[in-house]
Design a protein around this motif. Structure first.
Motif, PDB file in Angstrom:
ATOM      1  N   ALA A   1       8.127   5.288   9.589  1.00 43.40           N
ATOM      2  CA  ALA A   1       8.233   6.264  10.678  1.00 43.40           C
ATOM      3  C   ALA A   1       9.089   5.712  11.817  1.00 43.40           C
ATOM      4  CB  ALA A   1       6.843   6.632  11.184  1.00 43.40           C
ATOM      5  N   ALA A   2       8.965   4.433  12.107  1.00 41.79           N
ATOM      6  CA  ALA A   2       9.732   3.824  13.191  1.00 41.79           C
ATOM      7  C   ALA A   2      11.210   3.720  12.846  1.00 41.79           C
ATOM      8  CB  ALA A   2       9.176   2.438  13.504  1.00 41.79           C
TER       9      ALA A   2
ATOM     10  N   MET B   1       0.834  -1.193   0.000  1.00 40.95           N
ATOM     11  CA  MET B   1       0.000   0.000   0.000  1.00 40.95           C
ATOM     12  C   MET B   1       0.873   1.249   0.000  1.00 40.95           C
ATOM     13  SD  MET B   1      -3.310  -0.281   2.411  1.00 40.95           S
ATOM     14  CE  MET B   1      -4.755  -0.588   1.457  1.00 40.95           C
ATOM     15  N   PRO B   2       0.366   2.308  -0.607  1.00 39.36           N
ATOM     16  CA  PRO B   2       1.138   3.555  -0.589  1.00 39.36           C
ATOM     17  C   PRO B   2       1.235   4.118   0.827  1.00 39.36           C
ATOM     18  CG  PRO B   2      -1.014   3.886  -1.635  1.00 39.36           C
ATOM     19  CD  PRO B   2      -0.877   2.426  -1.354  1.00 39.36           C
ATOM     20  N   LEU B   3       2.283   4.885   1.063  1.00 40.74           N
ATOM     21  CA  LEU B   3       2.451   5.501   2.372  1.00 40.74           C
ATOM     22  C   LEU B   3       1.321   6.490   2.632  1.00 40.74           C
ATOM     23  CD1 LEU B   3       6.288   6.110   2.430  1.00 40.74           C
ATOM     24  CD2 LEU B   3       4.995   4.245   3.491  1.00 40.74           C
ATOM     25  N   LYS B   4       0.954   6.578   3.882  1.00 42.84           N
ATOM     26  CA  LYS B   4      -0.147   7.450   4.281  1.00 42.84           C
ATOM     27  C   LYS B   4       0.395   8.722   4.906  1.00 42.84           C
ATOM     28  CE  LYS B   4      -3.084   4.328   3.108  1.00 42.84           C
ATOM     29  NZ  LYS B   4      -3.853   4.463   1.901  1.00 42.84           N
ATOM     30  N   THR B   5      -0.346   9.793   4.730  1.00 43.39           N
ATOM     31  CA  THR B   5       0.016  11.064   5.342  1.00 43.39           C
ATOM     32  C   THR B   5      -0.659  11.160   6.709  1.00 43.39           C
ATOM     33  OG1 THR B   5      -1.896  12.270   4.486  1.00 43.39           O
ATOM     34  CG2 THR B   5       0.075  12.163   3.060  1.00 43.39           C
ATOM     35  N   THR B   6      -0.258  12.148   7.458  1.00 42.39           N
ATOM     36  CA  THR B   6      -0.911  12.405   8.733  1.00 42.39           C
ATOM     37  C   THR B   6      -2.398  12.637   8.528  1.00 42.39           C
ATOM     38  OG1 THR B   6       1.121  13.398   9.536  1.00 42.39           O
ATOM     39  CG2 THR B   6      -0.870  13.884  10.777  1.00 42.39           C
ATOM     40  N   PHE B   7      -2.740  13.335   7.455  1.00 41.98           N
ATOM     41  CA  PHE B   7      -4.143  13.606   7.172  1.00 41.98           C
ATOM     42  C   PHE B   7      -4.910  12.325   6.865  1.00 41.98           C
ATOM     43  CE2 PHE B   7      -2.090  17.693   6.060  1.00 41.98           C
ATOM     44  CZ  PHE B   7      -2.685  18.467   7.041  1.00 41.98           C
ATOM     45  N   ASP B   8      -4.285  11.381   6.165  1.00 42.18           N
ATOM     46  CA  ASP B   8      -4.917  10.082   5.908  1.00 42.18           C
ATOM     47  C   ASP B   8      -5.233   9.370   7.217  1.00 42.18           C
ATOM     48  OD1 ASP B   8      -4.672  10.356   3.093  1.00 42.18           O
ATOM     49  OD2 ASP B   8      -2.686   9.400   3.130  1.00 42.18           O
ATOM     50  N   ILE B   9      -4.287   9.415   8.133  1.00 42.17           N
ATOM     51  CA  ILE B   9      -4.465   8.743   9.420  1.00 42.17           C
ATOM     52  C   ILE B   9      -5.600   9.398  10.205  1.00 42.17           C
ATOM     53  CG2 ILE B   9      -3.363   8.248  11.637  1.00 42.17           C
ATOM     54  CD1 ILE B   9      -0.677   8.133   9.981  1.00 42.17           C
ATOM     55  N   LEU B  10      -5.602  10.717  10.262  1.00 42.90           N
ATOM     56  CA  LEU B  10      -6.664  11.425  10.978  1.00 42.90           C
ATOM     57  C   LEU B  10      -8.021  11.203  10.327  1.00 42.90           C
ATOM     58  CD1 LEU B  10      -4.814  14.763  11.788  1.00 42.90           C
ATOM     59  CD2 LEU B  10      -5.357  12.902  13.377  1.00 42.90           C
ATOM     60  N   ASP B  11      -8.063  11.233   9.002  1.00 41.35           N
ATOM     61  CA  ASP B  11      -9.327  10.971   8.297  1.00 41.35           C
ATOM     62  C   ASP B  11      -9.853   9.578   8.605  1.00 41.35           C
ATOM     63  OD1 ASP B  11      -9.403  13.478   7.137  1.00 41.35           O
ATOM     64  OD2 ASP B  11      -8.621  12.797   5.194  1.00 41.35           O
ATOM     65  N   PHE B  12      -8.960   8.599   8.606  1.00 38.97           N
ATOM     66  CA  PHE B  12      -9.388   7.241   8.927  1.00 38.97           C
ATOM     67  C   PHE B  12      -9.930   7.189  10.349  1.00 38.97           C
ATOM     68  CE2 PHE B  12      -8.603   3.176  10.949  1.00 38.97           C
ATOM     69  CZ  PHE B  12      -9.303   2.332  10.113  1.00 38.97           C
ATOM     70  N   TRP B  13      -9.188   7.728  11.287  1.00 40.04           N
ATOM     71  CA  TRP B  13      -9.540   7.600  12.695  1.00 40.04           C
ATOM     72  C   TRP B  13     -10.836   8.333  13.036  1.00 40.04           C
ATOM     73  CZ3 TRP B  13      -8.037   4.044  15.810  1.00 40.04           C
ATOM     74  CH2 TRP B  13      -8.289   4.156  17.170  1.00 40.04           C
ATOM     75  N   PHE B  14     -11.015   9.548  12.478  1.00 39.92           N
ATOM     76  CA  PHE B  14     -12.165  10.357  12.873  1.00 39.92           C
ATOM     77  C   PHE B  14     -13.329  10.322  11.885  1.00 39.92           C
ATOM     78  CE2 PHE B  14      -8.659  12.304  15.273  1.00 39.92           C
ATOM     79  CZ  PHE B  14      -9.175  12.138  16.544  1.00 39.92           C
ATOM     80  N   ASP B  15     -13.106   9.858  10.660  1.00 44.03           N
ATOM     81  CA  ASP B  15     -14.189   9.808   9.675  1.00 44.03           C
ATOM     82  C   ASP B  15     -14.643   8.382   9.392  1.00 44.03           C
ATOM     83  OD1 ASP B  15     -14.112  12.561   9.467  1.00 44.03           O
ATOM     84  OD2 ASP B  15     -12.845  12.549   7.689  1.00 44.03           O
TER      85      ASP B  15
ATOM     86  N   SER C   1       9.983  16.260  15.206  1.00 42.08           N
ATOM     87  CA  SER C   1       8.549  16.548  15.147  1.00 42.08           C
ATOM     88  C   SER C   1       8.032  17.109  16.464  1.00 42.08           C
ATOM     89  CB  SER C   1       7.757  15.302  14.763  1.00 42.08           C
ATOM     90  OG  SER C   1       7.837  14.335  15.785  1.00 42.08           O
ATOM     91  N   GLN C   2       8.718  16.834  17.560  1.00 43.77           N
ATOM     92  CA  GLN C   2       8.295  17.371  18.848  1.00 43.77           C
ATOM     93  C   GLN C   2       8.565  18.871  18.933  1.00 43.77           C
ATOM     94  OE1 GLN C   2      10.202  15.032  21.860  1.00 43.77           O
ATOM     95  NE2 GLN C   2       9.227  13.142  21.175  1.00 43.77           N
ATOM     96  N   ASN C   3       9.560  19.351  18.212  1.00 42.95           N
ATOM     97  CA  ASN C   3       9.899  20.765  18.225  1.00 42.95           C
ATOM     98  C   ASN C   3       9.156  21.545  17.145  1.00 42.95           C
ATOM     99  OD1 ASN C   3      11.763  20.325  20.291  1.00 42.95           O
ATOM    100  ND2 ASN C   3      13.351  19.786  18.817  1.00 42.95           N
ATOM    101  N   ASN C   4       8.771  20.875  16.072  1.00 38.92           N
ATOM    102  CA  ASN C   4       8.122  21.541  14.950  1.00 38.92           C
ATOM    103  C   ASN C   4       7.030  20.625  14.381  1.00 38.92           C
ATOM    104  OD1 ASN C   4       7.487  23.205  12.853  1.00 38.92           O
ATOM    105  ND2 ASN C   4       9.444  23.008  11.781  1.00 38.92           N
ATOM    106  N   PRO C   5       5.953  20.384  15.126  1.00 42.05           N
ATOM    107  CA  PRO C   5       4.961  19.404  14.707  1.00 42.05           C
ATOM    108  C   PRO C   5       4.234  19.754  13.414  1.00 42.05           C
ATOM    109  CG  PRO C   5       4.220  20.578  16.666  1.00 42.05           C
ATOM    110  CD  PRO C   5       5.640  20.971  16.412  1.00 42.05           C
ATOM    111  N   LYS C   6       4.030  21.041  13.126  1.00 46.51           N
ATOM    112  CA  LYS C   6       3.309  21.402  11.904  1.00 46.51           C
ATOM    113  C   LYS C   6       4.053  20.982  10.654  1.00 46.51           C
ATOM    114  CE  LYS C   6       0.638  25.105  13.886  1.00 46.51           C
ATOM    115  NZ  LYS C   6       0.268  26.505  13.867  1.00 46.51           N
TER     116      LYS C   6
END
Length: 61
Positions: free
Chosen positions: A44-45, A1-15, A52-57
């Protein structure tokens, strides 16, 4: 499967997922998450994401 973005993960989890499966044992749901997101998790691992902890956006793209 193609790599997912943060937005993909959030969309899956909340939508796509619902609160009813968030905090209970559900092997089918667990398998679905693994199939969709395992490649992204492995990448990611394997890298140092401590910045990302210093610049999460920066990591929301």
């Amino acid at each position: 499967m193609p790599l997912k973005t943060t937005f993909d993960i959030l969309d899956f989890w909340f939508d796509e997922a619902t609160e009813t499966v968030w905090f209970k044992k559900d092997l089918l749901f667990d398998r679905q998450i693994k199939e969709i997101f395992l490649d992204t998790y492995k990448l990611a691992a394997a890298v140092d994401l401590s910045e990302s902890q210093n610049n999460p956006k920066k990591f929301l793209v």
